[in-house]
Design a protein around this motif. Sequence first.
Motif, PDB file in Angstrom:
ATOM      1  N   LYS A  91       0.533  -1.043   0.165  1.00 14.90           N
ATOM      2  CA  LYS A  91      -0.043   0.049  -0.321  1.00 14.90           C
ATOM      3  C   LYS A  91       0.562   1.270  -0.209  1.00 14.90           C
ATOM      4  O   LYS A  91       0.707   2.578  -1.031  1.00 14.90           O
ATOM      5  N   PRO A 147      -2.139  -3.266  -5.344  1.00 18.64           N
ATOM      6  CA  PRO A 147      -3.616  -2.631  -4.780  1.00 18.64           C
ATOM      7  C   PRO A 147      -4.810  -1.466  -5.594  1.00 18.64           C
ATOM      8  O   PRO A 147      -4.308  -1.259  -6.448  1.00 18.64           O
ATOM      9  N   GLU A 157      -7.722   2.186  -1.813  1.00 15.09           N
ATOM     10  CA  GLU A 157      -6.284   1.856  -0.516  1.00 15.09           C
ATOM     11  C   GLU A 157      -5.889   3.503  -1.119  1.00 15.09           C
ATOM     12  O   GLU A 157      -4.725   3.783   0.124  1.00 15.09           O
ATOM     13  N   PHE A 197     -13.058   0.868   4.096  1.00 10.50           N
ATOM     14  CA  PHE A 197     -12.118   0.487   3.069  1.00 10.50           C
ATOM     15  C   PHE A 197     -14.046  -0.472   1.926  1.00 10.50           C
ATOM     16  O   PHE A 197     -13.410  -0.402   1.078  1.00 10.50           O
TER      17      PHE A 197
END
Length: 536
Positions: A388, A429, A433, A529
């Motif tokens: 990330k 990713p 994120e 998220f």
Amino acid sequence: MNVTLTSDVIGRRVEVNGEHATVCYFGIVPPVAGLWLGVEWDNPERGKHDGSHEGTVYFKCRHPTGGSFIRPNKVNFGVDFLTALKNRYVLEDGPEEDGKEQIVTIGNRPVQTIGFDSIIKRQSQLNKLEEISLRNLAVNGAGDKGGIAKACPNIRKVDLSRNLLSSWDDVIDIADQLKNLEVLNLSENKLKFPSGSPSLIGTFSTLKVLVLNQTGITWAEVLRCASGWPVLEELYLESNNIFISERPADVLQTVKLLDLSSNQSIDENQLFLIAYLPRLEQLILSDIGISSLHFPDAGIGCKTSMFPSLQYLVVNDNQISQWSFINELDKLQSLHTLSCMRNPLTAGGKDAQTTRQFIIARIGQLRTLDRCQILPEERRGAELDYRKAFGNEWKKAGGHQNPDKNRPNEEFLAAHPRYQLLCLKYGAPEDEELKTQQPFLLKNQLLTLKIKYPNQLGQNVLEKQLPDSMTIQKVKGLLSRLLKVPVSELQLSYESPKVSCPENMKWTTAHPLRNTGLNDLRSLSTLTFYSNILSF
């Protein structure tokens, strides 16, 4: 000490009031009458000059204040091995034992003896010894030939550190009488090593551990002597100003541990000369000043042929400041333990935990870092955080969630060799994120939730902005008041666009909150998220 001095006193090691020195001169020093010893101190601050007096150079020192002149009667030349051993390990006889009579039979004749049993006791004490420490007992040599072998033949481990041994020949004279010797510590003895290969047939045939820290040995001398260490497994060479000048040829092939700490002249090119020792498992390189490392035989994502057996590496107290050094360590085939403390890259502070995570993520096979075991859950968390943290950089370099379009440039791959592998392991990713965290303002901490009531047809979707710190329990209370429904009857679920589903279903999928691991006390930020749609 009463010693008959001749010209061969030059080179002898001596002790004066706890300080060690080497004799460099023996003779007169006019205008003062009498004989003097010119010595060079191990500690140069102990001396007064460089070996000169009133314009005359009597000997030379490595340090301008490393020398002194001392009267011979002020100097301790030491004792032999067996004398030091008896002084430390033999019990003193009591007066009643010294005078005790005993009848023994020699041949067919009875013989009356006095103190015979105390002699047997002393011999028995030495004969049973297997591990001894004679550290700092001023041992200067073996003593009478054969005396050590007769008195203590079973010794396996010997600590002779910080004594007055002056040459490798002195060591050979001692070791040659210890046929079971496995461990030998000679640290802090300033030894003169042979200029040619010594004849050592059988002398060190059982030796497995040799400690030569602060002995002044050079790499060339190590290689010359190493032919006499056929089964050596551990070699310690700390603080000898070693410069590795040539590759070991047919020597040191059994060594599993090599300590080269505090040899400031060693660099990566020298390390490559020992890179093919076949059994080398542990390499200690603390405080050698190294800052860079690159294995020229291995490209990005490949393993090097160098150090094929290396499992344990220590690089504490160096000048490592670039992540490229850590990336290179992932190329080692067998490395699983690393200690990298007190380097600029790993200096303490608030980012220490992040640094640890990044090291774990960059070295895939690592199981222990800085003496702490890496558990599977820590590795997973470290790799996800690393993925990330550099996701936006990956995208800018050409990374893409679509595998067919995922082509990060060479510069990114060189800086992050494992990133593509982590994307394969965990998935690329998502954009959600990688959103940059907004400054801490109230408006940036509000979540927009769309709330619908599937059980009531025609019910409009409610939209509320709520703090992300608000707990789900409080959300239930709010909904209960808005919709006039008891809290006990509310069953919340969420809809997420991130969960795949068949094409004939809705694009968003509902999941009961109880299946997400969320409880009433968790805050709404946990849901950010996943989704911004709640239903009940």
